[in-house]
Motif scaffolding. Structure first.
Motif, PDB file in Angstrom:
ATOM      1  N   LYS A 100      41.903  41.321  46.003  1.00  0.00           N
ATOM      2  CA  LYS A 100      41.519  40.533  47.185  1.00  0.00           C
ATOM      3  C   LYS A 100      41.206  39.085  46.815  1.00  0.00           C
ATOM      4  O   LYS A 100      41.090  38.234  47.682  1.00  0.00           O
ATOM      5  CB  LYS A 100      40.313  41.159  47.874  1.00  0.00           C
ATOM      6  CG  LYS A 100      40.623  42.464  48.564  1.00  0.00           C
ATOM      7  CD  LYS A 100      39.401  42.987  49.283  1.00  0.00           C
ATOM      8  CE  LYS A 100      39.720  44.228  50.083  1.00  0.00           C
ATOM      9  NZ  LYS A 100      38.548  44.710  50.836  1.00  0.00           N
ATOM     10  N   TYR A 101      41.058  38.823  45.520  1.00  0.00           N
ATOM     11  CA  TYR A 101      40.740  37.487  45.024  1.00  0.00           C
ATOM     12  C   TYR A 101      41.904  36.921  44.205  1.00  0.00           C
ATOM     13  O   TYR A 101      41.710  36.056  43.357  1.00  0.00           O
ATOM     14  CB  TYR A 101      39.448  37.550  44.198  1.00  0.00           C
ATOM     15  CG  TYR A 101      38.312  38.102  45.020  1.00  0.00           C
ATOM     16  CD1 TYR A 101      37.567  37.292  45.861  1.00  0.00           C
ATOM     17  CD2 TYR A 101      38.034  39.474  45.013  1.00  0.00           C
ATOM     18  CE1 TYR A 101      36.561  37.810  46.657  1.00  0.00           C
ATOM     19  CE2 TYR A 101      37.037  40.004  45.803  1.00  0.00           C
ATOM     20  CZ  TYR A 101      36.308  39.170  46.627  1.00  0.00           C
ATOM     21  OH  TYR A 101      35.324  39.693  47.424  1.00  0.00           O
ATOM     22  N   LYS A 102      43.100  37.449  44.470  1.00  0.00           N
ATOM     23  CA  LYS A 102      44.340  37.037  43.807  1.00  0.00           C
ATOM     24  C   LYS A 102      44.284  37.225  42.295  1.00  0.00           C
ATOM     25  O   LYS A 102      44.853  36.447  41.537  1.00  0.00           O
ATOM     26  CB  LYS A 102      44.710  35.603  44.183  1.00  0.00           C
ATOM     27  CG  LYS A 102      45.034  35.440  45.655  1.00  0.00           C
ATOM     28  CD  LYS A 102      45.566  34.079  45.985  1.00  0.00           C
ATOM     29  CE  LYS A 102      45.871  33.999  47.468  1.00  0.00           C
ATOM     30  NZ  LYS A 102      46.320  32.674  47.865  1.00  0.00           N
ATOM     31  N   ILE A 103      43.594  38.283  41.875  1.00  0.00           N
ATOM     32  CA  ILE A 103      43.572  38.664  40.457  1.00  0.00           C
ATOM     33  C   ILE A 103      44.449  39.911  40.365  1.00  0.00           C
ATOM     34  O   ILE A 103      43.989  41.032  40.545  1.00  0.00           O
ATOM     35  CB  ILE A 103      42.131  38.942  39.977  1.00  0.00           C
ATOM     36  CG1 ILE A 103      41.243  37.719  40.219  1.00  0.00           C
ATOM     37  CG2 ILE A 103      42.147  39.320  38.488  1.00  0.00           C
ATOM     38  CD1 ILE A 103      39.762  37.976  39.994  1.00  0.00           C
ATOM     39  N   THR A 104      45.729  39.683  40.124  1.00  0.00           N
ATOM     40  CA  THR A 104      46.705  40.781  40.174  1.00  0.00           C
ATOM     41  C   THR A 104      47.272  41.146  38.809  1.00  0.00           C
ATOM     42  O   THR A 104      48.157  42.006  38.724  1.00  0.00           O
ATOM     43  CB  THR A 104      47.864  40.418  41.123  1.00  0.00           C
ATOM     44  OG1 THR A 104      48.491  39.218  40.650  1.00  0.00           O
ATOM     45  CG2 THR A 104      47.365  40.231  42.551  1.00  0.00           C
ATOM     46  N   TYR A 105      46.790  40.544  37.751  1.00  0.00           N
ATOM     47  CA  TYR A 105      47.309  40.779  36.406  1.00  0.00           C
ATOM     48  C   TYR A 105      47.356  42.279  36.104  1.00  0.00           C
ATOM     49  O   TYR A 105      46.348  42.969  36.184  1.00  0.00           O
ATOM     50  CB  TYR A 105      46.452  40.039  35.379  1.00  0.00           C
ATOM     51  CG  TYR A 105      46.928  40.214  33.958  1.00  0.00           C
ATOM     52  CD1 TYR A 105      47.959  39.443  33.459  1.00  0.00           C
ATOM     53  CD2 TYR A 105      46.333  41.153  33.120  1.00  0.00           C
ATOM     54  CE1 TYR A 105      48.403  39.598  32.154  1.00  0.00           C
ATOM     55  CE2 TYR A 105      46.767  41.318  31.807  1.00  0.00           C
ATOM     56  CZ  TYR A 105      47.801  40.538  31.342  1.00  0.00           C
ATOM     57  OH  TYR A 105      48.239  40.692  30.049  1.00  0.00           O
ATOM     58  N   LYS A 106      48.531  42.782  35.782  1.00  0.00           N
ATOM     59  CA  LYS A 106      48.784  44.191  35.433  1.00  0.00           C
ATOM     60  C   LYS A 106      48.245  45.186  36.468  1.00  0.00           C
ATOM     61  O   LYS A 106      47.830  46.283  36.132  1.00  0.00           O
ATOM     62  CB  LYS A 106      48.263  44.515  34.040  1.00  0.00           C
ATOM     63  CG  LYS A 106      49.071  43.821  32.947  1.00  0.00           C
ATOM     64  CD  LYS A 106      48.772  44.377  31.591  1.00  0.00           C
ATOM     65  CE  LYS A 106      49.638  43.689  30.544  1.00  0.00           C
ATOM     66  NZ  LYS A 106      49.353  44.164  29.199  1.00  0.00           N
ATOM     67  N   SER A 107      48.307  44.802  37.732  1.00  0.00           N
ATOM     68  CA  SER A 107      47.942  45.707  38.823  1.00  0.00           C
ATOM     69  C   SER A 107      49.154  46.548  39.196  1.00  0.00           C
ATOM     70  O   SER A 107      50.232  46.011  39.460  1.00  0.00           O
ATOM     71  CB  SER A 107      47.490  44.912  40.051  1.00  0.00           C
ATOM     72  OG  SER A 107      47.435  45.754  41.192  1.00  0.00           O
ATOM     73  N   GLY A 108      48.980  47.849  39.228  1.00  0.00           N
ATOM     74  CA  GLY A 108      50.059  48.760  39.600  1.00  0.00           C
ATOM     75  C   GLY A 108      50.518  48.568  41.040  1.00  0.00           C
ATOM     76  O   GLY A 108      51.617  48.987  41.414  1.00  0.00           O
ATOM     77  N   ASN A 109      49.710  47.915  41.863  1.00  0.00           N
ATOM     78  CA  ASN A 109      50.088  47.637  43.248  1.00  0.00           C
ATOM     79  C   ASN A 109      50.963  46.391  43.385  1.00  0.00           C
ATOM     80  O   ASN A 109      51.505  46.130  44.449  1.00  0.00           O
ATOM     81  CB  ASN A 109      48.835  47.489  44.120  1.00  0.00           C
ATOM     82  CG  ASN A 109      48.131  48.801  44.320  1.00  0.00           C
ATOM     83  OD1 ASN A 109      48.765  49.839  44.471  1.00  0.00           O
ATOM     84  ND2 ASN A 109      46.810  48.775  44.304  1.00  0.00           N
ATOM     85  N   PHE A 110      51.074  45.624  42.303  1.00  0.00           N
ATOM     86  CA  PHE A 110      51.858  44.392  42.363  1.00  0.00           C
ATOM     87  C   PHE A 110      53.007  44.363  41.364  1.00  0.00           C
ATOM     88  O   PHE A 110      53.938  43.590  41.521  1.00  0.00           O
ATOM     89  CB  PHE A 110      50.957  43.171  42.131  1.00  0.00           C
ATOM     90  CG  PHE A 110      50.048  42.893  43.287  1.00  0.00           C
ATOM     91  CD1 PHE A 110      50.402  41.983  44.263  1.00  0.00           C
ATOM     92  CD2 PHE A 110      48.842  43.569  43.424  1.00  0.00           C
ATOM     93  CE1 PHE A 110      49.577  41.733  45.343  1.00  0.00           C
ATOM     94  CE2 PHE A 110      48.003  43.329  44.493  1.00  0.00           C
ATOM     95  CZ  PHE A 110      48.373  42.414  45.461  1.00  0.00           C
ATOM     96  N   PHE A 111      52.918  45.188  40.304  1.00  0.00           N
ATOM     97  CA  PHE A 111      53.942  45.187  39.276  1.00  0.00           C
ATOM     98  C   PHE A 111      54.413  46.611  39.013  1.00  0.00           C
ATOM     99  O   PHE A 111      53.637  47.559  39.079  1.00  0.00           O
ATOM    100  CB  PHE A 111      53.393  44.573  37.977  1.00  0.00           C
ATOM    101  CG  PHE A 111      52.955  43.152  38.145  1.00  0.00           C
ATOM    102  CD1 PHE A 111      53.876  42.117  38.076  1.00  0.00           C
ATOM    103  CD2 PHE A 111      51.620  42.844  38.390  1.00  0.00           C
ATOM    104  CE1 PHE A 111      53.474  40.801  38.238  1.00  0.00           C
ATOM    105  CE2 PHE A 111      51.214  41.528  38.555  1.00  0.00           C
ATOM    106  CZ  PHE A 111      52.133  40.503  38.487  1.00  0.00           C
ATOM    107  N   THR A 112      55.685  46.761  38.697  1.00  0.00           N
ATOM    108  CA  THR A 112      56.240  48.082  38.386  1.00  0.00           C
ATOM    109  C   THR A 112      56.447  48.214  36.882  1.00  0.00           C
ATOM    110  O   THR A 112      56.391  47.219  36.147  1.00  0.00           O
ATOM    111  CB  THR A 112      57.587  48.288  39.112  1.00  0.00           C
ATOM    112  OG1 THR A 112      58.488  47.251  38.702  1.00  0.00           O
ATOM    113  CG2 THR A 112      57.403  48.262  40.616  1.00  0.00           C
ATOM    114  N   ASP A 113      56.675  49.419  36.451  1.00  0.00           N
ATOM    115  CA  ASP A 113      56.982  49.707  35.050  1.00  0.00           C
ATOM    116  C   ASP A 113      55.874  49.282  34.077  1.00  0.00           C
ATOM    117  O   ASP A 113      56.150  48.916  32.938  1.00  0.00           O
ATOM    118  CB  ASP A 113      58.310  49.067  34.626  1.00  0.00           C
ATOM    119  CG  ASP A 113      59.481  49.577  35.458  1.00  0.00           C
ATOM    120  OD1 ASP A 113      59.458  50.762  35.840  1.00  0.00           O
ATOM    121  OD2 ASP A 113      60.388  48.782  35.722  1.00  0.00           O
ATOM    122  N   LEU A 114      54.613  49.333  34.514  1.00  0.00           N
ATOM    123  CA  LEU A 114      53.503  48.992  33.618  1.00  0.00           C
ATOM    124  C   LEU A 114      53.130  50.163  32.712  1.00  0.00           C
ATOM    125  O   LEU A 114      52.579  49.957  31.634  1.00  0.00           O
ATOM    126  CB  LEU A 114      52.272  48.556  34.425  1.00  0.00           C
ATOM    127  CG  LEU A 114      52.380  47.216  35.140  1.00  0.00           C
ATOM    128  CD1 LEU A 114      51.169  46.998  36.033  1.00  0.00           C
ATOM    129  CD2 LEU A 114      52.513  46.081  34.140  1.00  0.00           C
TER     130      LEU A 114
END
Length: 187
Positions: free
Chosen positions: A156-170
């Motif tokens: 919610k604070y634009k901290i998306t680093y290695k978030s499974g909701n924003f990146f695939t194949d992690l």
């Protein structure tokens, strides 16, 4: 004349309400904020320092609060040496909290519900990286302390680093979106 009496009564009511409010400054040196961040393969934990804050009481009931957190003080307590330094540097970077541009986070109470026995339901505005979102949590207040556990969704604070909701194949490199704060305020 009638309007003058109404204004005078309103001023007396306001002064009476304000006079009954008591602001208690938080002792930042005795207060603690512990954080836990989890990932698929484990977790990390540490502390963040409270910069300043206050709780407001009316008729011995919690009625307000505002706090500032020193985000540059992010500390990792589960690592040592180079690993500790690397994680702390990364948490302070733009991938996470961007402390160079956003050295302070803020929390401001907006709604308080007395649940009884010193427990209050809080709705507050939490600002991290200049972005404000509403957050709900319970706070238990005693004579000189207040404790609360907050669950914060970093995305919610634009901290998306290695978030499974924003990146695939992690895979096992994914970091969960929620982090936990255990807060103990001493006043």
């Amino acid at each position: 004349m009638k309007n003058l009496k109404s204004i005078a009564l309103a001023v007396v009511a306001f002064v009476t309400l304000t006079a009954t409010a008591q602001t208690k400054q938080i002792d930042a040196s005795k207060s603690t904020i512990n954080w836990v961040g989890k990932k698929v393969t484990g977790s990390h934990e540490g502390t963040i320092n409270l910069k300043d804050g206050a709780l407001v009481f009316k008729e011995n009931k919690l009625s307000g609060g505002i706090f500032n957190v020193d985000m540059t003080s992010i500390n990792t307590t589960d690592l040592e040496g180079k690993s500790k330094a690397n994680l702390e540097t990364h948490l302070k970077s733009e991938d996470f909290f961007g402390t160079e541009n956003f050295p302070t986070a803020n929390l401001s109470f907006k709604k308080i519900v007395d649940k009884g026995n010193g427990v209050y339901g809080i709705t507050a505005d939490l600002t991290i990286k200049g972005i404000t979102n509403s957050i709900n949590f319970d706070m238990t207040v005693t004579d000189s302390t207040a404790i609360a556990d907050l669950k914060v969704d970093r995305t919610k604070y634009k901290i998306t680093y290695k978030s499974g909701n924003f990146f695939t194949d992690l895979g096992d490199k994914a970091i969960y979106d929620d982090f936990l704060l255990k807060v103990k305020l001493v006043f």
